[in-house]
Design a protein around this motif. Structure first.
Motif, PDB file in Angstrom:
ATOM      1  N   VAL A 251       0.849  -1.183   0.000  1.00  0.00           N
ATOM      2  CA  VAL A 251       0.000   0.000   0.000  1.00  0.00           C
ATOM      3  C   VAL A 251       0.891   1.242   0.000  1.00  0.00           C
ATOM      4  N   LYS A 252       0.622   2.160  -0.915  1.00  0.00           N
ATOM      5  CA  LYS A 252       1.357   3.416  -1.008  1.00  0.00           C
ATOM      6  C   LYS A 252       0.357   4.560  -1.161  1.00  0.00           C
ATOM      7  N   LEU A 253       0.726   5.739  -0.640  1.00  0.00           N
ATOM      8  CA  LEU A 253      -0.058   6.942  -0.938  1.00  0.00           C
ATOM      9  C   LEU A 253       0.456   7.468  -2.270  1.00  0.00           C
ATOM     10  N   LEU A 254      -0.399   7.455  -3.280  1.00  0.00           N
ATOM     11  CA  LEU A 254       0.017   7.805  -4.632  1.00  0.00           C
ATOM     12  C   LEU A 254      -0.590   9.131  -5.078  1.00  0.00           C
ATOM     13  N   ALA A 255       0.211   9.898  -5.790  1.00  0.00           N
ATOM     14  CA  ALA A 255      -0.283  11.039  -6.556  1.00  0.00           C
ATOM     15  C   ALA A 255      -0.404  10.558  -7.993  1.00  0.00           C
ATOM     16  N   ILE A 256      -1.613  10.616  -8.537  1.00  0.00           N
ATOM     17  CA  ILE A 256      -1.875  10.070  -9.866  1.00  0.00           C
ATOM     18  C   ILE A 256      -2.419  11.183 -10.755  1.00  0.00           C
ATOM     19  N   CYS A 257      -1.673  11.514 -11.783  1.00  0.00           N
ATOM     20  CA  CYS A 257      -2.047  12.569 -12.722  1.00  0.00           C
ATOM     21  C   CYS A 257      -2.134  11.943 -14.108  1.00  0.00           C
ATOM     22  N   GLU A 258      -3.300  12.036 -14.752  1.00  0.00           N
ATOM     23  CA  GLU A 258      -3.494  11.384 -16.035  1.00  0.00           C
ATOM     24  C   GLU A 258      -4.155  12.318 -17.038  1.00  0.00           C
ATOM     25  N   ARG A 259      -3.690  12.234 -18.275  1.00  0.00           N
ATOM     26  CA  ARG A 259      -4.411  12.848 -19.385  1.00  0.00           C
ATOM     27  C   ARG A 259      -5.203  11.720 -20.028  1.00  0.00           C
ATOM     28  N   THR A 260      -6.508  11.796 -19.914  1.00  0.00           N
ATOM     29  CA  THR A 260      -7.324  10.645 -20.282  1.00  0.00           C
ATOM     30  C   THR A 260      -8.662  11.097 -20.827  1.00  0.00           C
ATOM     31  N   THR A 261      -9.420  10.148 -21.333  1.00  0.00           N
ATOM     32  CA  THR A 261     -10.757  10.431 -21.839  1.00  0.00           C
ATOM     33  C   THR A 261     -11.776   9.959 -20.820  1.00  0.00           C
ATOM     34  N   GLY A 262     -12.657  10.860 -20.424  1.00  0.00           N
ATOM     35  CA  GLY A 262     -13.650  10.536 -19.422  1.00  0.00           C
ATOM     36  C   GLY A 262     -14.776   9.676 -19.977  1.00  0.00           C
ATOM     37  N   ALA A 263     -15.682   9.298 -19.102  1.00  0.00           N
ATOM     38  CA  ALA A 263     -16.800   8.445 -19.496  1.00  0.00           C
ATOM     39  C   ALA A 263     -17.691   9.126 -20.529  1.00  0.00           C
ATOM     40  N   ASP A 264     -17.664  10.465 -20.587  1.00  0.00           N
ATOM     41  CA  ASP A 264     -18.483  11.201 -21.551  1.00  0.00           C
ATOM     42  C   ASP A 264     -17.774  11.400 -22.886  1.00  0.00           C
ATOM     43  N   GLY A 265     -16.554  10.812 -23.024  1.00  0.00           N
ATOM     44  CA  GLY A 265     -15.819  10.909 -24.280  1.00  0.00           C
ATOM     45  C   GLY A 265     -14.977  12.150 -24.428  1.00  0.00           C
ATOM     46  N   ILE A 266     -14.952  13.023 -23.431  1.00  0.00           N
ATOM     47  CA  ILE A 266     -14.177  14.263 -23.490  1.00  0.00           C
ATOM     48  C   ILE A 266     -12.808  14.037 -22.875  1.00  0.00           C
ATOM     49  N   GLU A 267     -11.753  14.453 -23.599  1.00  0.00           N
ATOM     50  CA  GLU A 267     -10.399  14.321 -23.061  1.00  0.00           C
ATOM     51  C   GLU A 267     -10.159  15.400 -22.019  1.00  0.00           C
ATOM     52  N   GLY A 268      -9.547  15.017 -20.931  1.00  0.00           N
ATOM     53  CA  GLY A 268      -9.270  15.970 -19.863  1.00  0.00           C
ATOM     54  C   GLY A 268      -8.175  15.467 -18.956  1.00  0.00           C
ATOM     55  N   VAL A 269      -8.054  16.108 -17.816  1.00  0.00           N
ATOM     56  CA  VAL A 269      -7.008  15.809 -16.837  1.00  0.00           C
ATOM     57  C   VAL A 269      -7.662  15.289 -15.561  1.00  0.00           C
ATOM     58  N   SER A 270      -7.170  14.155 -15.094  1.00  0.00           N
ATOM     59  CA  SER A 270      -7.618  13.574 -13.830  1.00  0.00           C
ATOM     60  C   SER A 270      -6.460  13.616 -12.849  1.00  0.00           C
ATOM     61  N   VAL A 271      -6.686  14.191 -11.682  1.00  0.00           N
ATOM     62  CA  VAL A 271      -5.628  14.306 -10.674  1.00  0.00           C
ATOM     63  C   VAL A 271      -6.191  13.860  -9.333  1.00  0.00           C
ATOM     64  N   ARG A 272      -5.547  12.870  -8.737  1.00  0.00           N
ATOM     65  CA  ARG A 272      -6.040  12.347  -7.463  1.00  0.00           C
ATOM     66  C   ARG A 272      -4.882  11.892  -6.583  1.00  0.00           C
ATOM     67  N   VAL A 273      -5.116  11.946  -5.280  1.00  0.00           N
ATOM     68  CA  VAL A 273      -4.159  11.475  -4.275  1.00  0.00           C
ATOM     69  C   VAL A 273      -4.913  10.569  -3.323  1.00  0.00           C
ATOM     70  N   HIS A 274      -4.452   9.339  -3.180  1.00  0.00           N
ATOM     71  CA  HIS A 274      -5.128   8.400  -2.284  1.00  0.00           C
ATOM     72  C   HIS A 274      -4.234   7.182  -2.068  1.00  0.00           C
ATOM     73  N   PRO A 275      -4.482   6.422  -0.992  1.00  0.00           N
ATOM     74  CA  PRO A 275      -3.746   5.165  -0.827  1.00  0.00           C
ATOM     75  C   PRO A 275      -4.223   4.148  -1.840  1.00  0.00           C
ATOM     76  N   ALA A 276      -3.318   3.303  -2.297  1.00  0.00           N
ATOM     77  CA  ALA A 276      -3.663   2.272  -3.271  1.00  0.00           C
ATOM     78  C   ALA A 276      -2.725   1.093  -3.119  1.00  0.00           C
ATOM     79  N   MET A 277      -3.220  -0.073  -3.502  1.00  0.00           N
ATOM     80  CA  MET A 277      -2.369  -1.253  -3.579  1.00  0.00           C
ATOM     81  C   MET A 277      -1.661  -1.259  -4.934  1.00  0.00           C
ATOM     82  N   ILE A 278      -0.345  -1.543  -4.923  1.00  0.00           N
ATOM     83  CA  ILE A 278       0.379  -1.719  -6.171  1.00  0.00           C
ATOM     84  C   ILE A 278       1.186  -3.015  -6.078  1.00  0.00           C
ATOM     85  N   PRO A 279       1.360  -3.736  -7.189  1.00  0.00           N
ATOM     86  CA  PRO A 279       2.103  -4.999  -7.158  1.00  0.00           C
ATOM     87  C   PRO A 279       3.543  -4.789  -6.688  1.00  0.00           C
TER      88      PRO A 279
END
Length: 442
Positions: A251-279
């Motif tokens: 488990v790590k506290l991650l800062a995750i910044c992505e340029r991605t396409t949302g569920a509505d098909g619009i490209e945008g920026v997603s930025v989140r900070v939260h704990p997550a499991m990583i391999p």
């Protein structure tokens, strides 16, 4: 620049003389000859603004008459102002005044930059001066300048990072020793890795400000701290750590910044900070103790990782001095460094549109049909189940049996997962949704 005996000199004013400020002052004095050779002109420390003149600073190789409580006056007589006092005010007013008087700025103030970076950029442009802030993210790790210079011709798609040393220390010790959250935070405080009030670190505020800066540079879009979805680590339990181990994850506290396409098909920026499991096979999984690391994915460059000491006086001072040398060279040779690049102006996507996998732990009744009811809740909210594990436990007093269901999903949106949790909470066979954690990097 000023002239002394006909020689041009770079006048430097230092705002703050705490752990970082003291290290900056010491390095300026002790490395004066090397800095002169690297810059092409001598550097003159013209003053250090402090709150209390009476404090004992005899351990610093700095003349006592350089200390002053008049920061407002000090910034008007410098070529470069270094700010390491933190906070929003008076730092913002002092830096705006410094630039208005023609001084370039080096700052480590991630909170100010995340809240009001555009105002500082505009002031720098209006005054024709530099604004550098490498030390604002990940201490000594050179990440911001590569983002805005070395990768300026590439297309950055994702930035995934461990950018807070305190939380990484806490989670690492919980993983390696089995200790609980509060016990490990106390250990971090005893070692000087955590403040007496660790809220800014453990609740993710510090990491969120840094994520905003990383996303702004990576995606040429203005991102503020308020745009960042944030969850801290205070709710992470020893059971969560054990569940991650069972999946061969950490488990790590991650800062995750992505340029991605949302569920509505619009490209945008997603930025989140939260704990997550990583391999445990992921490069970030091996980042231990109070170290930081940032993992960058770009279209042409591919995958890059930046790793090192993310905090502390000397590491942060190293980043400050790197910025100072770059700016001083501009002042000697002419020219400026890059300013704000926000041309893309992408929309900030709501966290509900972000995609990831999830690990859920449910306390359920041990009877026929329970698994079918749980699976139906997932199906109704369009979340696909990847794996299910069941553990039966018996109440020692009553002999009644209950089950713990551990479910890992396929990729789903945050909104769909939230709807699933609501549906599970209303299912009569589910006593409690014990925990929900995201699974990244797999």
């Amino acid at each position: 620049m000023s002239k002394t005996n006909g020689e041009k000199r770079i006048r430097v004013a230092l705002l703050g003389c705490g752990v970082v400020g003291s290290a900056v002052a010491r390095m300026l004095i002790e490395s004066a000859d090397d800095l002169r050779s690297r810059i092409g002109a001598p550097v003159e420390l013209v003053g250090i603004a402090v709150r209390r003149l009476a404090k004992d600073r005899t351990d610093l190789p700095v003349p006592a008459d350089l200390f002053t409580t008049d920061a407002a006056e000090l910034v008007t007589r410098a070529d470069i102002v270094v700010e390491v006092i933190g906070g929003i005010e008076p730092a913002r007013s002092l830096l705006l005044s410094a630039m208005k008087h023609g001084a370039s700025v080096v700052t480590a103030n991630k909170a100010l930059l995340a809240e009001d970076g555009p105002t500082l950029y505009a002031a720098a442009d209006a005054a024709g001066v530099d604004l550098y802030f490498e030390a604002a993210v990940a201490g000594a790790i050179p990440i911001l300048r590569p983002m805005r210079e070395s990768l300026a011709g590439d297309d950055v798609r994702k930035v995934l990072g461990i950018v807070n040393g305190t939380t990484n220390f806490v989670l690492d010790k919980m993983d390696t020793t089995g200790a609980g959250f509060e016990e490990t935070v106390a250990q971090a405080q005893a070692l000087g890795y955590a403040e007496a009030d660790p809220t800014a670190d453990v609740e993710g505020f510090d990491a969120a400000a840094k994520a905003a800066l990383l996303a702004s540079l990576a995606f040429h879009t203005r991102v503020t701290g308020a745009d960042v979805f944030r969850e801290g680590i205070s709710d992470v339990t020893a059971a969560d750590i054990a569940a991650a181990k069972a999946m061969d994850c950490v488990v790590k506290l991650l800062a995750i910044c992505e340029r991605t396409t949302g569920a509505d098909g619009i490209e945008g920026v997603s930025v989140r900070v939260h704990p997550a499991m990583i391999p445990r096979t992921h490069p970030l999984a091996s980042v231990r103790d109070a170290y930081n690391a940032v993992f960058v994915e770009a279209r042409a460059a591919g995958q890059l990782m930046f790793y090192g000491r993310g905090a502390g006086g000397d590491p942060t001072a190293s980043a400050v001095l790197g910025d100072l040398v770059a700016i001083a060279r501009h002042q000697v040779a002419g020219g400026r460094g890059p300013g704000e690049s926000a041309y893309a102006d992408l929309p900030i996507l709501d966290v509900g549109q972000s995609l990831t996998r999830y690990h859920l732990s449910l306390d359920v009744e041990d009877r026929p049909g329970v698994l079918a009811q749980v699976a139906q809740a997932f199906a109704d909210t369009d979340v696909s189940i990847e794996t299910v594990r069941q553990h039966i436990r018996t109440n020692a007093g009553t002999g009644a049996k209950r089950a713990n269901l551990v479910i890992v999903t396929h990729t789903a949106t945050e909104a769909a997962l939230a709807a699933t949790v609501d549906a599970l909470s209303e299912t009569d066979c589910v006593a409690e949704v014990v925990s929900v954690m995201r699974v990244e990097g797999a």
